[in-house]
Design a protein around this motif. Structure first.
Motif, PDB file in Angstrom:
ATOM      1  N   UNK A  29     -19.083 -20.683 -52.974  1.00  0.00           N
ATOM      2  CA  UNK A  29     -19.282 -21.149 -51.608  1.00  0.00           C
ATOM      3  C   UNK A  29     -18.223 -20.720 -50.491  1.00  0.00           C
ATOM      4  N   UNK A  30     -17.605 -19.671 -50.930  1.00  0.00           N
ATOM      5  CA  UNK A  30     -16.163 -19.111 -50.255  1.00  0.00           C
ATOM      6  C   UNK A  30     -16.221 -17.772 -49.923  1.00  0.00           C
ATOM      7  N   UNK A  31     -15.912 -17.288 -48.594  1.00  0.00           N
ATOM      8  CA  UNK A  31     -15.546 -15.853 -48.332  1.00  0.00           C
ATOM      9  C   UNK A  31     -14.064 -15.879 -48.428  1.00  0.00           C
ATOM     10  N   UNK A  32     -13.759 -14.909 -49.477  1.00  0.00           N
ATOM     11  CA  UNK A  32     -12.417 -14.338 -49.844  1.00  0.00           C
ATOM     12  C   UNK A  32     -12.207 -12.911 -49.275  1.00  0.00           C
ATOM     13  N   UNK A  33     -10.735 -12.901 -48.854  1.00  0.00           N
ATOM     14  CA  UNK A  33     -10.230 -11.619 -48.414  1.00  0.00           C
ATOM     15  C   UNK A  33     -10.242 -10.689 -49.553  1.00  0.00           C
ATOM     16  N   UNK A  34     -10.901  -9.723 -49.530  1.00  0.00           N
ATOM     17  CA  UNK A  34     -11.083  -8.629 -50.529  1.00  0.00           C
ATOM     18  C   UNK A  34      -9.776  -7.883 -50.904  1.00  0.00           C
ATOM     19  N   UNK A  35      -8.784  -7.879 -50.058  1.00  0.00           N
ATOM     20  CA  UNK A  35      -7.651  -7.040 -50.078  1.00  0.00           C
ATOM     21  C   UNK A  35      -6.518  -7.543 -48.879  1.00  0.00           C
ATOM     22  N   UNK A  36      -5.310  -7.255 -49.080  1.00  0.00           N
ATOM     23  CA  UNK A  36      -4.661  -7.672 -47.902  1.00  0.00           C
ATOM     24  C   UNK A  36      -4.692  -6.911 -46.628  1.00  0.00           C
ATOM     25  N   UNK A  37      -4.835  -7.699 -45.771  1.00  0.00           N
ATOM     26  CA  UNK A  37      -5.279  -6.950 -44.211  1.00  0.00           C
ATOM     27  C   UNK A  37      -5.229  -8.212 -43.106  1.00  0.00           C
ATOM     28  N   UNK A  38      -5.654  -7.643 -42.063  1.00  0.00           N
ATOM     29  CA  UNK A  38      -5.559  -8.319 -40.715  1.00  0.00           C
ATOM     30  C   UNK A  38      -7.176  -8.552 -40.237  1.00  0.00           C
ATOM     31  N   UNK A  39      -7.332 -10.125 -39.849  1.00  0.00           N
ATOM     32  CA  UNK A  39      -8.475 -10.277 -39.490  1.00  0.00           C
ATOM     33  C   UNK A  39      -8.586  -9.987 -37.947  1.00  0.00           C
ATOM     34  N   UNK A  40      -9.475  -9.061 -37.795  1.00  0.00           N
ATOM     35  CA  UNK A  40      -9.887  -8.432 -36.423  1.00  0.00           C
ATOM     36  C   UNK A  40     -11.017  -8.907 -35.938  1.00  0.00           C
ATOM     37  N   UNK A  41     -12.055  -9.779 -36.569  1.00  0.00           N
ATOM     38  CA  UNK A  41     -13.037 -10.238 -35.672  1.00  0.00           C
ATOM     39  C   UNK A  41     -13.759 -11.327 -36.669  1.00  0.00           C
ATOM     40  N   UNK A  42     -14.166 -12.387 -35.936  1.00  0.00           N
ATOM     41  CA  UNK A  42     -14.965 -13.415 -36.751  1.00  0.00           C
ATOM     42  C   UNK A  42     -16.415 -13.482 -36.026  1.00  0.00           C
ATOM     43  N   UNK A  43     -17.411 -13.136 -36.541  1.00  0.00           N
ATOM     44  CA  UNK A  43     -18.702 -13.156 -36.001  1.00  0.00           C
ATOM     45  C   UNK A  43     -19.450 -14.396 -35.957  1.00  0.00           C
ATOM     46  N   UNK A  44     -18.767 -15.166 -36.873  1.00  0.00           N
ATOM     47  CA  UNK A  44     -19.536 -16.728 -36.845  1.00  0.00           C
ATOM     48  C   UNK A  44     -18.648 -17.967 -36.857  1.00  0.00           C
ATOM     49  N   UNK A  45     -18.965 -18.914 -36.447  1.00  0.00           N
ATOM     50  CA  UNK A  45     -17.992 -20.078 -36.425  1.00  0.00           C
ATOM     51  C   UNK A  45     -18.627 -21.468 -37.245  1.00  0.00           C
ATOM     52  N   UNK A  46     -17.991 -22.461 -37.113  1.00  0.00           N
ATOM     53  CA  UNK A  46     -18.432 -23.601 -38.054  1.00  0.00           C
ATOM     54  C   UNK A  46     -19.718 -24.059 -37.705  1.00  0.00           C
ATOM     55  N   UNK A  47     -20.408 -24.412 -38.488  1.00  0.00           N
ATOM     56  CA  UNK A  47     -21.850 -25.047 -38.057  1.00  0.00           C
ATOM     57  C   UNK A  47     -22.703 -24.106 -38.096  1.00  0.00           C
ATOM     58  N   UNK A  48     -22.699 -22.681 -37.821  1.00  0.00           N
ATOM     59  CA  UNK A  48     -23.671 -21.548 -37.775  1.00  0.00           C
ATOM     60  C   UNK A  48     -24.352 -21.460 -39.003  1.00  0.00           C
ATOM     61  N   UNK A  49     -25.589 -21.219 -39.131  1.00  0.00           N
ATOM     62  CA  UNK A  49     -26.434 -20.903 -40.261  1.00  0.00           C
ATOM     63  C   UNK A  49     -26.475 -19.160 -40.294  1.00  0.00           C
ATOM     64  N   UNK A  50     -26.184 -18.723 -41.479  1.00  0.00           N
ATOM     65  CA  UNK A  50     -26.064 -17.131 -41.600  1.00  0.00           C
ATOM     66  C   UNK A  50     -27.202 -16.898 -42.537  1.00  0.00           C
ATOM     67  N   UNK A  51     -27.483 -15.671 -42.316  1.00  0.00           N
ATOM     68  CA  UNK A  51     -28.619 -14.941 -43.261  1.00  0.00           C
ATOM     69  C   UNK A  51     -28.004 -13.978 -44.100  1.00  0.00           C
TER      70      UNK A  51
END
Length: 79
Positions: A11-33
């Protein structure tokens, strides 16, 4: 010696490699498909779009755009 079970990361999205977050397409409470873009991580001059594996509701997003993450740091959690 007691056997230590690995943490449940289903139930987690983990960072697959060392890097920089450049965009977040969803926020808390959003339903994703399944297949929906969730976040973009830039690593080694390449953008990696991280997508949802299944339908879920975003519970928590502890990072923000511009954050520098290590391998397996939590990007977001799902309900």
């Amino acid at each position: 010696m007691p056997v230590k079970l690995p943490q449940d990361t289903s139930k987690m999205l983990l960072c697959p490699m060392p890097g920089l977050i450049t965009a977040l397409a969803v926020s808390e409470g959003d339903t994703v498909e399944a297949g929906q873009a969730l976040a973009t991580v830039e690593a080694m001059k390449m953008e990696n779009i991280l997508r949802a594996e299944k339908k879920a509701v975003v519970k928590r997003v502890p990072v923000s755009v511009g954050a520098s993450l290590a391998v397996d740091e939590i990007i977001m959690e799902f309900e």
